[in-house]
Design an enzyme around this catalytic site. Structure first.
Site, mmCIF file in Angstrom:
data_model
loop_
_atom_site.group_PDB
_atom_site.id
_atom_site.type_symbol
_atom_site.label_atom_id
_atom_site.label_comp_id
_atom_site.label_asym_id
_atom_site.label_seq_id
_atom_site.Cartn_x
_atom_site.Cartn_y
_atom_site.Cartn_z
ATOM 1 N N TYR A 196 31.285 44.950 50.896
ATOM 2 C CA TYR A 196 32.450 44.193 50.443
ATOM 3 C C TYR A 196 32.200 42.718 50.727
ATOM 4 O O TYR A 196 31.887 42.352 51.867
ATOM 5 C CB TYR A 196 33.746 44.658 51.124
ATOM 6 N N TYR B 216 46.565 43.658 46.534
ATOM 7 C CA TYR B 216 46.321 44.977 45.945
ATOM 8 C C TYR B 216 47.585 45.826 45.869
ATOM 9 O O TYR B 216 47.620 46.936 46.391
ATOM 10 C CB TYR B 216 45.237 45.717 46.741
ATOM 11 N N LYS C 120 37.230 34.681 57.973
ATOM 12 C CA LYS C 120 38.270 35.384 58.735
ATOM 13 C C LYS C 120 38.540 34.858 60.152
ATOM 14 O O LYS C 120 39.587 34.301 60.433
ATOM 15 C CB LYS C 120 37.897 36.868 58.813
ATOM 16 N N ASP D 145 26.491 38.116 55.436
ATOM 17 C CA ASP D 145 27.936 37.918 55.327
ATOM 18 C C ASP D 145 28.574 38.378 56.645
ATOM 19 O O ASP D 145 28.809 39.564 56.846
ATOM 20 C CB ASP D 145 28.479 38.712 54.132
#
Ligand SMILES: *Cc1c(COP(=O)(O)O)cnc(C)c1O
Length: 434
Positions: free
Chosen positions: A148, A20, A278, A249
């Protein structure tokens, strides 16, 4: 810094995309020379206490002897073989452990390379599932705002449609459905009206819904919000009532961060599909997993395609699986519970009081997550430089300054991070005035 390092940084600025970021007006990046425990050492010589766990993935610290050993030993056997037609013990051991520790019923394991792909896999599973059940019209996904789930196309289609800037891709995204974000926070008194709109959406749309996806208890990159376990319980009940698959998630929350091994445990629920990522290798390498129930797996497998239609080249990478096994062995020893409790206690003592600061709108704490929400957006370039000068690696976004340190951080190191936040809150140039 020596000449080579200065040149490298210059090249980086001109040619290397970072997450980003702009290639026209790049923000400075800091060159890392080593990392050990919870310290990141820069080429310039500065040593920073890591408050980010490299985007929430590092659990037991950098340069960990057991993880290093697992990686080296596996590399001397084989670093990779294709997973089509071949298999290996690192992946089998990992699957066994994941089935054992995840919520009940999740018995089939699909390994992939990153969190976004684990989400893609979960969404494809749910669409294939209903196709196999002769209900292809059930192909939409319901979710809540402020979520997200990753940056690939299907994952983007279930991220918050506003704060994810994904409206840019709107014409090509899957058209999914969004309920309001949960309002009752984790430690507020439960307000049952919080799920009314969600329940109404289930009632209205269930015939076209393949799955409902949510981050259990903590909405991460979509706003660092912690919501009430009763909300998650209600989600499970609605999915069951309306025959919609539930996807949890847990890419950010899985493996201890919230104080439970999986955030689903706060509500004592099992999803039909879970995504992990992660934290899976303790922050060493990229690896993700999507687990589903026997029923989901067999329904997909008995459908028209006769198999699940996905298979990444580096599926089940043995190096990544070996490190994941070493990391999970440390988790199984159970010290993480005390470590998270200690971090949470210090957050309550030292971070919570920042709520009285005029620049602070809210302070939120759960397990190893401490969030300070400011009234204004931060000025990234300025605040990042200040944190580095204060010996802290903290990377805020928007109004959110948060800490998610490696589990092994000690109280002195955590104080460095909290004091750094305390300091920048008094500095006007670290914030964008309204
Ligand atoms: C980070 C994250 C993802 C995406 O994982 P990547 O490895 O960045 O693709 C998905 N869901 C949640 C909850 C995450 O925190």
């Amino acid at each position: 810094m020596n000449n080579k390092q200065t040149e490298s940084l210059e090249f980086d600025k001109n040619h290397v995309w970072h997450p980003y970021t702009s290639m026209s007006k790049p923000l400075p990046s800091y060159l890392v020379s080593s990392a050990d425990g919870v310290d990141i050492t820069l080429a310039s010589g500065e040593k920073l206490v890591d408050g980010m766990s490299s985007w929430w993935s590092v659990l037991h610290g950098y340069n960990h002897p057991e993880l290093n050993k697992a990686l080296v030993e596996q590399s001397q056997k084989f670093s990779h073989v294709m997973f089509g037609g071949l298999t290996h013990e690192p992946a089998i051991d990992l699957a066994q452990t994941l089935i054992e520790i995840t919520p009940a019923g999740l018995n089939k394991v699909f390994l992939s390379d990153s969190g976004s792909v684990a989400v893609e896999v979960a969404l494809k599973m749910s669409i294939q599932y209903w196709h196999s059940k002769q209900k292809p019209e059930k192909h939409k996904i319901l979710t809540v705002r402020n979520g997200y789930h990753g940056d690939t196309f299907a994952a983007m289609s279930v991220c918050d449609p506003v704060n994810g800037m994904h409206q840019l891709f709107e014409p090509v995204l899957m058209k999914n459905l969004f309920a309001p974000a949960p309002k009752t926070s984790f430690d507020q008194l439960w307000d049952a009206t919080d799920v009314e709109e969600l329940a109404a959406m289930f009632a209205q749309h269930h015939q076209e819904l393949a799955a409902f996806i949510i981050e259990p208890i903590v909405q991460g990159a979509g706003g660092m919000r912690m919501y009430h376990p009763e909300y998650l319980k209600a989600c499970r009940a609605l999915c069951t009532q309306y025959d919609v698959l539930m996807i949890a998630d847990e890419i950010a929350t899985g493996l201890g961060r919230t104080g439970k091994l999986f955030a689903c445990e706060w509500a004592d629920i099992s999803p039909d599909i879970i995504c992990l990522g992660k934290t899976l290798t303790g922050g060493y390498m990229t690896l993700a997993a999507t687990l589903c129930t026997d029923e989901v797996a067999h329904t997909i497998s008995n459908g028209e395609a006769g198999c699940f239609m996905h298979g990444p080249t580096f599926m089940g990478n043995p190096l990544a699986c070996a490190v994941a096994n070493a990391s999970l062995a440390i988790i199984k020893r159970g010290h993480w519970q005390q470590q998270i409790a200690t971090i949470e206690k210090q957050f309550k003592q030292q971070l919570q009081p920042l709520i009285t600061h005029t620049r602070v709108n809210d302070v939120r704490i759960l397990g190893g997550i401490g969030v300070v929400e400011a009234n204004e957006n931060v000025d990234m370039a300025v605040i990042q430089k200040r944190f580095v000068a204060l010996g802290a690696w903290i990377r805020p976004f928007g109004k959110l300054i948060y800490i998610m340190p490696p589990f092994v951080i000690n109280s002195e190191q955590l104080s460095v991070l909290i004091n750094a936040i305390n300091t920048v809150l008094d500095e006007d140039d670290c914030f964008q005035s309204q």
